[in-house]
Write an enzyme that holds these catalytic residues in place. Structure first.
Site, mmCIF file in Angstrom:
data_model
loop_
_atom_site.group_PDB
_atom_site.id
_atom_site.type_symbol
_atom_site.label_atom_id
_atom_site.label_comp_id
_atom_site.label_asym_id
_atom_site.label_seq_id
_atom_site.Cartn_x
_atom_site.Cartn_y
_atom_site.Cartn_z
ATOM 1 N N ARG A 10 0.834 -1.204 0.000
ATOM 2 C CA ARG A 10 0.000 0.000 0.000
ATOM 3 C C ARG A 10 0.864 1.248 0.000
ATOM 4 O O ARG A 10 1.784 1.373 0.802
ATOM 5 C CB ARG A 10 -0.913 -0.013 1.240
ATOM 6 C CG ARG A 10 -1.615 1.307 1.562
ATOM 7 C CD ARG A 10 -2.835 1.537 0.699
ATOM 8 N NE ARG A 10 -3.395 2.870 0.853
ATOM 9 C CZ ARG A 10 -4.417 3.176 1.638
ATOM 10 N NH1 ARG A 10 -4.994 2.261 2.376
ATOM 11 N NH2 ARG A 10 -4.875 4.403 1.687
ATOM 12 N N ARG A 25 -5.651 1.923 -4.755
ATOM 13 C CA ARG A 25 -4.821 1.187 -3.793
ATOM 14 C C ARG A 25 -4.885 -0.316 -3.988
ATOM 15 O O ARG A 25 -5.911 -0.850 -4.387
ATOM 16 C CB ARG A 25 -5.212 1.550 -2.367
ATOM 17 C CG ARG A 25 -6.688 1.395 -2.105
ATOM 18 C CD ARG A 25 -7.183 2.267 -0.999
ATOM 19 N NE ARG A 25 -7.265 3.623 -1.457
ATOM 20 C CZ ARG A 25 -7.934 4.585 -0.880
ATOM 21 N NH1 ARG A 25 -8.600 4.363 0.202
ATOM 22 N NH2 ARG A 25 -7.955 5.794 -1.359
#
Length: 162
Positions: free
Chosen positions: A85, A94
């Site tokens: 991430r 993401r």
């Protein structure tokens, strides 16, 4: 660690193999110390909210944990980091997003954590999977979550086949 409480975590991803990312995250959550009774909702596809990018795959995990809210948040952030991430800007696409939605009856507002999670009652991608796991859930300050579902009817969300 303290007595276990029921916590709910929102899972989402819209980059890479989102389903695999959510599967791996659910397994990592189940393996956290002091955690048991891990259950995951169905997967849902939803449009990004306040963001650009591909559709998200979302789910919610319910678990019983002896970790306090701050320790659980730190564990969620470590799982996100291990998945790759990055946070280049607010609402960026993401590979994995883990949100602590609720931690027992905890109500807290700090720079790092707000519980229950802000705006959870306004997001179909949170409410639908959360209510699948806990249809009668009542959260402090929000009341019965099922009462908020109708207000999200205009948000595109689709339950995915397993």
């Amino acid at each position: 660690m303290s007595d276990p409480v029921r916590a709910y975590i929102g899972l989402g991803a819209n980059l890479g193999d989102a389903r695999a990312a959510l599967d791996a995250a659910a397994a990592a959550l189940a393996a956290l110390p002091g955690t048991s009774g891990c259950a995951r909702s169905s997967l849902y596809r939803s449009a990004p909210v306040d963001a650009d990018g591909p559709d998200f795959v979302n789910a919610v995990v319910a678990l019983d944990t002896a970790l306090d809210a701050s320790a659980l948040l730190a564990a969620l952030q470590a799982i996100e980091a291990a998945a790759g991430r990055e946070r280049p800007y607010r609402h960026a696409p993401r590979v994995l997003d883990l949100d602590l939605l609720a931690h027992g009856d905890t109500r807290i507002t700090t720079p790092a954590l707000t519980l229950p999670h802000p705006r959870l009652q306004q997001r179909a991608f949170v409410l639908r999977p959360l209510l699948e796991l806990a249809p009668d859930l009542v959260l402090p300050g929000l009341g019965r979550l099922a009462d908020h579902l109708a207000a999200t009817a205009d948000q595109r969300i689709e339950r995915l086949a397993r």
